[in-house]
Design a protein around this motif. Structure first.
Motif, short mmCIF file in Angstrom:
data_model
loop_
_atom_site.label_atom_id
_atom_site.label_comp_id
_atom_site.label_asym_id
_atom_site.label_seq_id
_atom_site.Cartn_x
_atom_site.Cartn_y
_atom_site.Cartn_z
N GLY A 191 1.23 -0.86 -0.30
CA GLY A 191 -0.43 0.03 0.33
C GLY A 191 0.91 1.31 -0.16
O GLY A 191 2.52 1.58 0.28
N GLU A 217 -2.47 -3.35 -8.91
CA GLU A 217 -3.70 -2.34 -9.11
C GLU A 217 -3.52 -2.18 -6.83
O GLU A 217 -2.82 -3.37 -5.82
CB GLU A 217 -5.39 -3.42 -8.58
CG GLU A 217 -5.62 -3.29 -10.39
CD GLU A 217 -5.97 -2.27 -10.15
OE1 GLU A 217 -6.34 -1.15 -9.30
OE2 GLU A 217 -6.01 -1.51 -11.45
N THR A 218 -3.71 -1.20 -6.85
CA THR A 218 -2.83 -0.46 -5.26
C THR A 218 -3.78 -0.44 -4.72
O THR A 218 -4.75 0.51 -5.11
CB THR A 218 -1.33 -0.22 -5.36
OG1 THR A 218 -0.67 -0.49 -4.33
CG2 THR A 218 -1.44 0.89 -5.75
N HIS A 219 -3.64 0.04 -2.89
CA HIS A 219 -4.39 1.39 -2.89
C HIS A 219 -3.68 1.84 -2.19
O HIS A 219 -2.07 1.58 -1.51
CB HIS A 219 -5.44 0.79 -1.62
CG HIS A 219 -4.50 -0.27 -0.61
ND1 HIS A 219 -4.03 -0.77 -1.00
CD2 HIS A 219 -4.89 0.47 0.82
CE1 HIS A 219 -3.17 -1.99 0.57
NE2 HIS A 219 -3.74 -0.63 0.90
#
Length: 294
Positions: A191, A217-219
């Protein structure tokens, strides 16, 4: 009284003679004597006792001597400052800046400015990028050292100073490769700790876009509006920060800095000087024209 009368008074006091003072001032002795008489009439006191040996100060003159000397000095300083301001090398300059500018750009600029315009008083305001844009538009600061691209209202000049790549700020127990690098996949899993989207929207989206292009895909685990806050969050295990390479100059407990092995698509971290367009040269123009790193 005129300023020249004060100067005449000081010259006679310092030389102890009207004739010697006249020669030093480059004025005729009768003119100097008449000016002193007018000064005495204006004050209503005698300033000098004249004799063949010269001119000596009366008690009244001794009482005001240092006040007159200080007044003339202040007048001289004010005249010099006015001339310097007219030449664009004196006055007050308010510089707004992001933390990136603190480590190399600002020290270099201050050294050069002292050499070229020592009479300039510099006021520094550290702000976020969004705050700088608002301050420039409102006229609160004269020039901003800030991350670009950025939208600033009004007619502005811009000069790019630095183009820096991003490195990863990771907790000191973060697993790294044998070459000391980390990968985008590792960053995506941990993250991100980023500046707020509203503060640096193009950088924010550019980082997320680079992650997506690499198939990750990350946050955003944590937003932090100051660089030191980003580092504190990284040290606290909140995620990984992506910061410019100058960050390596800092020794922040609990954080290490690593190159990103596959980070070639990450956006650059640019620093520019932005200042208003004016019809006449300003101190902001002088400051922006210094060797600031471009």
């Amino acid at each position: 009284m005129e300023t020249r009368h004060l100067r005449y008074f000081l010259a006679v006091a310092d030389h102890g003679s009207v004739s010697r003072a006249a020669a030093w001032l480059g004025v005729a002795q009768p003119a100097l004597s008449q000016a002193l008489v007018r000064m005495e009439k204006s004050l209503g006191v005698r300033l000098f006792e004249r004799s063949r040996r010269g001119a000596t100060l009366t008690p009244a003159a001794r009482a005001i001597l240092e006040d007159v000397r200080a007044s003339v000095a202040r007048i001289d300083a004010a005249e010099a400052q006015a001339r310097d301001i007219a030449r664009g090398i004196a006055g007050q300059l308010t510089v707004g800046l992001v933390s990136t500018a603190l480590f190399d750009t600002l020290p270099r600029a201050l050294r050069q400015l002292r050499e070229r315009a020592p009479g300039v008083k510099v006021i520094l305001r550290e702000m976020s990028n969004a705050e700088l844009a608002d301050a420039l538009q409102a006229g609160v600061i004269d020039i901003g050292l800030m991350h670009t691209p950025v939208a600033v209202g009004g007619r502005m000049r811009e000069r790019q100073l630095l183009r820096d790549r991003l490195v990863a700020a990771v907790p000191d127990d973060f697993p790294v490769g044998g070459d000391g690098t980390v990968t985008l996949a590792q960053i995506a899993e941990a993250g991100l700790v980023l500046y707020p989207r509203a503060q640096l929207p193009i950088l924010y989206e550019g980082i997320l876009d680079a992650m997506r292009k690499a198939g990750h895909e990350t946050h955003v685990a944590q937003e932090a509006n100051r660089t030191l806050t980003v580092l504190a969050c990284v040290a606290g295990g909140c995620g990984v920060g992506l910061l410019p390479t100058w960050i390596r100059a800092l020794n922040f407990r609990g954080v290490r800095f690593c190159d990103v092995a596959d980070g070639h698509d990450l956006p650059s971290f640019d620093l520019s000087a932005i200042w208003p367009v004016r019809s006449v040269p300003t101190l902001a123009d002088l400051f922006a024209g210094l060797d600031l790193g471009a």
